[in-house]
Design a protein around this motif. Structure first.
Motif, PDB file in Angstrom:
ATOM      1  N   ILE A   1     -48.243 -13.521  11.612  1.00  0.00           N
ATOM      2  CA  ILE A   1     -47.133 -14.826  11.361  1.00  0.00           C
ATOM      3  C   ILE A   1     -46.393 -14.138  10.100  1.00  0.00           C
ATOM      4  N   ILE A   2     -45.260 -14.392  10.280  1.00  0.00           N
ATOM      5  CA  ILE A   2     -44.309 -13.840   8.888  1.00  0.00           C
ATOM      6  C   ILE A   2     -43.603 -15.048   8.495  1.00  0.00           C
ATOM      7  N   VAL A   3     -43.955 -15.539   7.320  1.00  0.00           N
ATOM      8  CA  VAL A   3     -43.414 -16.658   6.593  1.00  0.00           C
ATOM      9  C   VAL A   3     -42.113 -16.230   5.916  1.00  0.00           C
ATOM     10  N   GLY A   4     -40.943 -16.617   6.570  1.00  0.00           N
ATOM     11  CA  GLY A   4     -39.630 -16.383   6.019  1.00  0.00           C
ATOM     12  C   GLY A   4     -38.903 -15.335   6.738  1.00  0.00           C
ATOM     13  N   ALA A   5     -37.578 -16.011   7.407  1.00  0.00           N
ATOM     14  CA  ALA A   5     -36.834 -15.025   7.969  1.00  0.00           C
ATOM     15  C   ALA A   5     -35.513 -14.641   7.126  1.00  0.00           C
ATOM     16  N   GLY A   6     -36.027 -14.274   5.719  1.00  0.00           N
ATOM     17  CA  GLY A   6     -34.921 -13.402   4.899  1.00  0.00           C
ATOM     18  C   GLY A   6     -34.874 -12.051   5.429  1.00  0.00           C
ATOM     19  N   PRO A   7     -34.248 -11.476   4.815  1.00  0.00           N
ATOM     20  CA  PRO A   7     -34.076  -9.971   5.152  1.00  0.00           C
ATOM     21  C   PRO A   7     -35.479  -9.150   5.314  1.00  0.00           C
ATOM     22  N   VAL A   8     -36.389  -9.524   4.293  1.00  0.00           N
ATOM     23  CA  VAL A   8     -37.586  -8.748   4.368  1.00  0.00           C
ATOM     24  C   VAL A   8     -38.566  -9.184   5.372  1.00  0.00           C
ATOM     25  N   GLY A   9     -38.503 -10.697   5.723  1.00  0.00           N
ATOM     26  CA  GLY A   9     -39.292 -11.069   6.783  1.00  0.00           C
ATOM     27  C   GLY A   9     -38.747 -10.373   8.143  1.00  0.00           C
TER      28      GLY A   9
ATOM     29  N   ALA B   1     -43.264 -13.696   3.177  1.00  0.00           N
ATOM     30  CA  ALA B   1     -41.894 -13.081   2.916  1.00  0.00           C
ATOM     31  C   ALA B   1     -40.991 -14.253   2.351  1.00  0.00           C
ATOM     32  N   ASP B   2     -41.464 -15.240   1.594  1.00  0.00           N
ATOM     33  CA  ASP B   2     -40.648 -16.468   1.844  1.00  0.00           C
ATOM     34  C   ASP B   2     -40.119 -16.487   0.469  1.00  0.00           C
ATOM     35  N   GLY B   3     -39.755 -15.494  -0.136  1.00  0.00           N
ATOM     36  CA  GLY B   3     -38.995 -15.497  -1.524  1.00  0.00           C
ATOM     37  C   GLY B   3     -39.711 -15.749  -2.841  1.00  0.00           C
ATOM     38  N   GLY B   4     -38.916 -15.714  -3.927  1.00  0.00           N
ATOM     39  CA  GLY B   4     -39.339 -15.849  -5.266  1.00  0.00           C
ATOM     40  C   GLY B   4     -40.322 -17.110  -5.259  1.00  0.00           C
ATOM     41  N   ARG B   5     -40.037 -18.123  -4.630  1.00  0.00           N
ATOM     42  CA  ARG B   5     -40.797 -19.457  -4.806  1.00  0.00           C
ATOM     43  C   ARG B   5     -41.900 -19.529  -4.028  1.00  0.00           C
TER      44      ARG B   5
ATOM     45  N   ALA C   1     -44.919  -9.736   0.454  1.00  0.00           N
ATOM     46  CA  ALA C   1     -43.501  -8.483   0.700  1.00  0.00           C
ATOM     47  C   ALA C   1     -42.147  -9.282  -0.103  1.00  0.00           C
ATOM     48  N   GLY C   2     -41.562  -8.312  -0.431  1.00  0.00           N
ATOM     49  CA  GLY C   2     -40.007  -8.963  -0.999  1.00  0.00           C
ATOM     50  C   GLY C   2     -40.192  -9.687  -2.245  1.00  0.00           C
ATOM     51  N   ASP C   3     -39.236 -10.638  -2.346  1.00  0.00           N
ATOM     52  CA  ASP C   3     -39.270 -11.485  -3.528  1.00  0.00           C
ATOM     53  C   ASP C   3     -40.228 -12.389  -3.553  1.00  0.00           C
TER      54      ASP C   3
ATOM     55  N   VAL D   1     -33.826  -3.767  -2.150  1.00  0.00           N
ATOM     56  CA  VAL D   1     -34.082  -2.576  -1.735  1.00  0.00           C
ATOM     57  C   VAL D   1     -35.555  -2.338  -2.065  1.00  0.00           C
ATOM     58  N   SER D   2     -36.136  -2.803  -2.891  1.00  0.00           N
ATOM     59  CA  SER D   2     -37.527  -2.576  -3.320  1.00  0.00           C
ATOM     60  C   SER D   2     -38.180  -3.399  -2.024  1.00  0.00           C
ATOM     61  N   GLY D   3     -37.470  -4.562  -1.589  1.00  0.00           N
ATOM     62  CA  GLY D   3     -38.290  -5.349  -0.523  1.00  0.00           C
ATOM     63  C   GLY D   3     -38.247  -4.658   0.923  1.00  0.00           C
ATOM     64  N   ILE D   4     -37.002  -3.954   1.034  1.00  0.00           N
ATOM     65  CA  ILE D   4     -37.103  -3.155   2.458  1.00  0.00           C
ATOM     66  C   ILE D   4     -38.187  -1.990   2.254  1.00  0.00           C
ATOM     67  N   LEU D   5     -38.278  -1.463   1.174  1.00  0.00           N
ATOM     68  CA  LEU D   5     -39.333  -0.439   0.928  1.00  0.00           C
ATOM     69  C   LEU D   5     -40.648  -1.012   1.334  1.00  0.00           C
ATOM     70  N   ASP D   6     -40.903  -2.066   0.598  1.00  0.00           N
ATOM     71  CA  ASP D   6     -42.373  -2.875   1.069  1.00  0.00           C
ATOM     72  C   ASP D   6     -42.543  -2.779   2.371  1.00  0.00           C
ATOM     73  N   SER D   7     -41.148  -3.341   3.117  1.00  0.00           N
ATOM     74  CA  SER D   7     -41.522  -3.660   4.599  1.00  0.00           C
ATOM     75  C   SER D   7     -41.631  -2.395   5.344  1.00  0.00           C
ATOM     76  N   GLN D   8     -41.084  -1.402   4.933  1.00  0.00           N
ATOM     77  CA  GLN D   8     -40.913  -0.302   5.677  1.00  0.00           C
ATOM     78  C   GLN D   8     -42.354   0.438   5.819  1.00  0.00           C
TER      79      GLN D   8
END
Ligand SMILES: Cc1cc2nc3c(=O)[nH]c(=O)nc-3n(C[C@H](O)[C@H](O)[C@H](O)COP(=O)(O)OP(=O)(O)OC[C@H]3O[C@@H](n4cnc5c(N)ncnc54)[C@H](O)[C@@H]3O)c2cc1C
Length: 410
Positions: free
Chosen positions: A21-29, A176-180, A297-299, A313-320
């Motif tokens: 399960i990934i939480v967050g459909a932002g770019p990193v999720g 991957a649900d962002g800064g908060r 991952a990500g924010d 960019v850091s979040g994309i590198l996390d996800s890779q």
């Protein structure tokens, strides 16, 4: 709405245990989901929003992510929808001096010696289209995660969908649900660091700054009116991001935007403000990016002021790195200790590279109030601008944001 499984919400409680399960459909999720799905892993994304929400956030993607984006099949679409950026410039408001740094200096060190520019919502739409082709990905929109609990075999995620409580279970969860991040809070991880006394006001504005001699990407250096001013879309939307005291009331922000434009943009240039948002800024990193079967991952894992464009960019590198490692663990090709390594590596590069360099660029662009120091900074940039080896060294910072893949390819 497209009709693939990636676009259909699924309702109701289930006891079935999914793979991830990934939480967050932002770019990193979504990028993490694409990496996992392409490796054959089943993914369910839980997203609070009803779909992609346009916001004036990321727009510049440094060369360092391009190889990974190409492996996922995303890079060509990004370039087709956005554009390549070959130079970044520092423009000194007080003197009109322009110092241009050529990303082409990376030629021979990467197959992609350029940045790609497109709005974060455009990038999200591209990734969503790719996810829609994957039968092993499903996105539950309008689904807000409220908490989770884990045991030896998996993680139970509690969420709310249109006022109805739902429960999902998976072997692994990626927050991957962002800064908060609710996921981060649910696993008791601290978000260490500081919050800036300034906020960024990010605006999308239709105008033609190129006709007035501006470069496509400008760091406007000034202690009072510093900004990042850059072209976002080929159709002529520009991003003007300036800084203000974070305690100012948000009520008057539109008036302050127009006043800022009047001070800094060419006099008499027609423009139309189309989108704006104010963001508090932080330098923070989670004290752990892994707790048992939950990964960040990500924010959700780290946030930085965006002057360098190093957040996503850091979040994309996390996800890779994460999608390769997690797929290998699920497929029995690697021990789960590779995920500890993911957590350590990604935290370390954020603390050692992404965050301090973003702090430094913010200081130069927005707080250059010491004339002696500013002159030393500019002398260094002037030297970089005319020397390919120094330019290469400057842009190699992108390389230092990377951490190696932790597993052999599937
Ligand atoms: C003005 C500005 C300019 C920027 N420019 C750049 C740039 O040029 N380059 C760059 O690399 N970075 C840039 N960034 C940073 C970039 O926007 C972020 O790093 C990026 O959005 C992080 O992506 P993410 O997927 O981790 O988090 P987010 O984009 O925040 O996505 C998180 C998702 O999780 C969802 N969510 C949250 N809570 C829950 C919950 N409880 N349940 C379910 N879903 C939930 C949210 O709705 C959201 O869809 C910029 C940021 C700002 C503010």
């Amino acid at each position: 709405m497209p009709s693939s499984s990636a676009e259909r919400g699924q309702q109701g409680a289930t006891t079935e245990t999914g793979e991830v399960i990934i939480v967050g459909a932002g770019p990193v999720g979504m990028i993490t989901a694409l990496g996992l799905a392409r490796a054959g892993i089943g993914v369910r994304i839980l997203e609070a929003n009803a779909g992609i929400v346009p916001e004036p956030r990321a727009m510049t993607y440094h060369w360092t992510v391009h190889e990974g984006m190409q492996r996922l099949g995303l890079l060509d679409d990004m370039i087709a929808e956005g554009f390549k950026l070959h130079q970044m410039c520092y423009r000194i408001l007080a003197t009109g001096e322009v110092i241009r740094l050529d990303i082409g200096a990376m030629e021979g060190h990467t197959a992609h010696p350029y940045a790609v520019v497109l709005g974060q919502d455009q990038l999200e739409a591209i990734v969503l289209r790719h996810l829609a082709r994957m039968p092993n990905v499903r996105i539950d929109w309008n689904t807000t995660v409220t908490g989770l609990a884990q045991d030896a075999d998996g993680v139970t995620v509690e969420a709310e969908h249109e006022g109805v409580a739902v429960r999902r279970r998976a072997h692994w969860v990626v927050g991957a649900d962002g800064g908060r991040s609710r996921v981060r809070k649910s696993i008791g991880v601290r978000f260490e660091g500081m919050t800036w006394p300034q906020r960024f006001v990010a605006t999308n504005v239709v105008c033609d700054l190129e006709a007035h001699g501006w470069d496509p990407c400008n760091h406007l250096v000034d202690p009072a009116d510093g900004a990042v001013i850059a072209k976002v879309t080929r159709s002529g939307i520009w991003r003007v991001t300036f800084s203000e005291d974070a305690t100012l009331p948000l009520d008057g922000v539109v008036e302050r935007i127009h006043a800022y434009y009047a001070r800094v943009l060419p006099a008499g240039m027609p423009y139309e403000l189309v989108l704006h948002s104010a963001y508090n800024m932080h330098q923070r990193v989670a004290d752990r990016l892994r707790v048992g079967r939950v990964l960040l991952a990500g924010d959700a894992a780290h946030v930085t002021n965006p002057t360098n464009g190093f957040g996503l960019v850091s979040g994309i590198l996390d996800s890779q790195v994460l999608s390769g490692a997690l797929a290998a663990v699920l497929q029995g090709r690697a021990p789960d200790t590779v995920l500890d390594r993911y957590a350590e590596d990604r935290k370390r590069v954020f603390e050692e590279v992404a965050s301090p360099s973003s702090v430094e660029t913010k200081r130069l662009v927005f707080h250059s109030d010491d004339p002696g120091r500013l002159e030393r900074d500019l002398q260094r940039l002037r030297a970089v601008a005319v020397d390919a080896a120094l330019s290469r060294r400057q842009f190699m910072i992108g390389h230092r944001l990377q951490t190696p893949s932790l597993v052999a390819a599937a």
